[in-house]
Design a protein around this motif. Structure first.
Motif, PDB file in Angstrom:
ATOM      1  N   ASP A   1     -13.976  17.815  26.611  1.00  0.00           N
ATOM      2  CA  ASP A   1     -14.424  18.685  25.533  1.00  0.00           C
ATOM      3  C   ASP A   1     -14.279  18.037  24.163  1.00  0.00           C
ATOM      4  O   ASP A   1     -14.561  18.670  23.143  1.00  0.00           O
ATOM      5  CB  ASP A   1     -13.636  20.009  25.549  1.00  0.00           C
ATOM      6  CG  ASP A   1     -13.924  20.825  26.801  1.00  0.00           C
ATOM      7  OD1 ASP A   1     -15.031  20.671  27.345  1.00  0.00           O
ATOM      8  OD2 ASP A   1     -13.040  21.596  27.217  1.00  0.00           O
ATOM      9  N   ARG A   2     -13.834  16.793  24.115  1.00  0.00           N
ATOM     10  CA  ARG A   2     -13.633  16.121  22.834  1.00  0.00           C
ATOM     11  C   ARG A   2     -14.963  15.595  22.304  1.00  0.00           C
ATOM     12  O   ARG A   2     -15.799  15.087  23.062  1.00  0.00           O
ATOM     13  CB  ARG A   2     -12.649  14.961  22.981  1.00  0.00           C
ATOM     14  CG  ARG A   2     -11.227  15.370  23.346  1.00  0.00           C
ATOM     15  CD  ARG A   2     -10.360  14.147  23.511  1.00  0.00           C
ATOM     16  NE  ARG A   2     -10.351  13.348  22.277  1.00  0.00           N
ATOM     17  CZ  ARG A   2      -9.976  12.061  22.229  1.00  0.00           C
ATOM     18  NH1 ARG A   2      -9.621  11.436  23.352  1.00  0.00           N
ATOM     19  NH2 ARG A   2      -9.969  11.410  21.089  1.00  0.00           N
ATOM     20  N   VAL A   3     -15.138  15.748  21.006  1.00  0.00           N
ATOM     21  CA  VAL A   3     -16.356  15.252  20.367  1.00  0.00           C
ATOM     22  C   VAL A   3     -15.975  14.439  19.134  1.00  0.00           C
ATOM     23  O   VAL A   3     -14.867  14.563  18.606  1.00  0.00           O
ATOM     24  CB  VAL A   3     -17.301  16.410  19.945  1.00  0.00           C
ATOM     25  CG1 VAL A   3     -17.791  17.178  21.159  1.00  0.00           C
ATOM     26  CG2 VAL A   3     -16.627  17.337  18.952  1.00  0.00           C
ATOM     27  N   GLN A   4     -16.892  13.596  18.716  1.00  0.00           N
ATOM     28  CA  GLN A   4     -16.695  12.785  17.517  1.00  0.00           C
ATOM     29  C   GLN A   4     -17.903  12.972  16.606  1.00  0.00           C
ATOM     30  O   GLN A   4     -19.046  13.004  17.076  1.00  0.00           O
ATOM     31  CB  GLN A   4     -16.512  11.316  17.877  1.00  0.00           C
ATOM     32  CG  GLN A   4     -16.136  10.437  16.696  1.00  0.00           C
ATOM     33  CD  GLN A   4     -15.786   9.014  17.129  1.00  0.00           C
ATOM     34  OE1 GLN A   4     -15.803   8.700  18.324  1.00  0.00           O
ATOM     35  NE2 GLN A   4     -15.464   8.174  16.169  1.00  0.00           N
TER      36      GLN A   4
ATOM     37  N   ARG B   1     -20.253  13.556  22.327  1.00  0.00           N
ATOM     38  CA  ARG B   1     -19.162  13.915  23.240  1.00  0.00           C
ATOM     39  C   ARG B   1     -18.538  12.624  23.770  1.00  0.00           C
ATOM     40  O   ARG B   1     -19.238  11.731  24.247  1.00  0.00           O
ATOM     41  CB  ARG B   1     -19.694  14.759  24.390  1.00  0.00           C
ATOM     42  CG  ARG B   1     -18.596  15.345  25.273  1.00  0.00           C
ATOM     43  CD  ARG B   1     -19.204  16.201  26.392  1.00  0.00           C
ATOM     44  NE  ARG B   1     -19.959  17.312  25.844  1.00  0.00           N
ATOM     45  CZ  ARG B   1     -19.400  18.455  25.462  1.00  0.00           C
ATOM     46  NH1 ARG B   1     -18.092  18.615  25.558  1.00  0.00           N
ATOM     47  NH2 ARG B   1     -20.155  19.418  24.983  1.00  0.00           N
ATOM     48  N   ILE B   2     -17.211  12.514  23.666  1.00  0.00           N
ATOM     49  CA  ILE B   2     -16.552  11.284  24.089  1.00  0.00           C
ATOM     50  C   ILE B   2     -15.756  11.455  25.385  1.00  0.00           C
ATOM     51  O   ILE B   2     -15.854  10.651  26.301  1.00  0.00           O
ATOM     52  CB  ILE B   2     -15.647  10.729  22.961  1.00  0.00           C
ATOM     53  CG1 ILE B   2     -14.727  11.816  22.408  1.00  0.00           C
ATOM     54  CG2 ILE B   2     -16.483  10.131  21.847  1.00  0.00           C
ATOM     55  CD1 ILE B   2     -13.775  11.317  21.340  1.00  0.00           C
ATOM     56  N   GLU B   3     -14.945  12.493  25.497  1.00  0.00           N
ATOM     57  CA  GLU B   3     -14.175  12.746  26.716  1.00  0.00           C
ATOM     58  C   GLU B   3     -14.015  14.241  26.911  1.00  0.00           C
ATOM     59  O   GLU B   3     -13.505  14.927  26.024  1.00  0.00           O
ATOM     60  CB  GLU B   3     -12.780  12.096  26.643  1.00  0.00           C
ATOM     61  CG  GLU B   3     -12.771  10.585  26.682  1.00  0.00           C
ATOM     62  CD  GLU B   3     -11.350  10.043  26.624  1.00  0.00           C
ATOM     63  OE1 GLU B   3     -10.412  10.872  26.786  1.00  0.00           O
ATOM     64  OE2 GLU B   3     -11.178   8.843  26.425  1.00  0.00           O
TER      65      GLU B   3
END
Length: 232
Positions: free
Chosen positions: A209-212, A205-207
């Motif tokens: 609800d964003r994931v990488q 998880r980066i920011e």
């Protein structure tokens, strides 16, 4: 002395139990529905299969990549490569697999006719990416099997204190195994990694609800990963 011990351990690990009296899979249905780039999971009946199933908490101990018949391979050079490693009938359905005692080979699908099988199909794989994955796998034909990783599995069968230090696990080291060697699921994971197709990626998880997604080391891939993967 070391080579003799290694050969003895490999022979012991690959000894297989008899086939069940009643097949556990509908092979005729599988044979008619399987498509190129499908991953064939095999339960396995050998001692090393039992170790893999125990460690991964899964029914599946081996994986093979289905490539179709010889005439299905459009690239003449790739077809010649397969023909150089396969001397059977040209109408046979073929798989590529890496197996202890054999290395990376091409064999007919019928070698698993009475085995317990599962087909895992990559979701949404494009035709061009499928060809690239098959080309990568075909290019691995003839490479050896990474016996060192099998020793990493075999040590689970012996008390830790009797294993020489140099034989202890290197599975999670920086360079686990030689680049010219592979195991069954590693070869297939590398083929799909070659086209950036995920199996079980690491999710960060980066920011908000964003994931990488990050690609895992293919040498840590197990046959059960294809069964658990949402991308298959």
């Amino acid at each position: 002395m070391i080579n003799w011990i290694r050969t003895a351990v490999v022979n012991w690990l690959t000894h297989k139990r008899p086939l069940p009296h009643t097949p556990l899979s509908d092979f005729e249905r599988i044979r008619h529905e399987v498509k190129a780039c499908d991953v064939i999971l095999v339960e396995g009946r050998s001692r090393v299969s039992d170790v893999i199933k125990l460690i991964t908490q899964s029914s599946w101990s081996h994986a093979a990549l289905y490539i179709g018949r010889l005439q299905d391979i459009e690239d003449p050079k790739l077809r010649e490569t397969v023909e150089a490693h396969y001397k059977g009938k040209i109408d046979r359905q073929l798989i590529i697999e890496s197996e202890l005692g054999l290395g990376t080979v091409v064999r007919p699908l019928t070698v698993y006719e009475r085995e317990h099988l599962r087909v895992c199909r990559p979701r949404g794989l494009s035709l061009s990416d499928g060809r690239k994955a098959l080309a990568y796998a075909i290019g691995r034909l003839g490479t050896g099997y990474d016996v060192r990783q099998i020793f990493d599995l075999a040590r689970f069968l012996f008390p830790w204190f009797i294993m020489p230090r140099r034989w202890r696990s290197s599975l999670f080291s920086t360079r686990p195994g030689k680049s010219t060697q592979t195991v069954c699921s590693t070869m297939i994971a590398e083929a799909f990694g070659h086209i950036q197709f995920p199996i079980l990626p690491l999710v960060k998880r980066i920011e908000g609800d964003r994931v990488q997604l990050f690609m895992r080391n293919p040498k840590l891939c197990t046959p059960s990963d294809f069964d658990y993967s949402p991308y298959f």
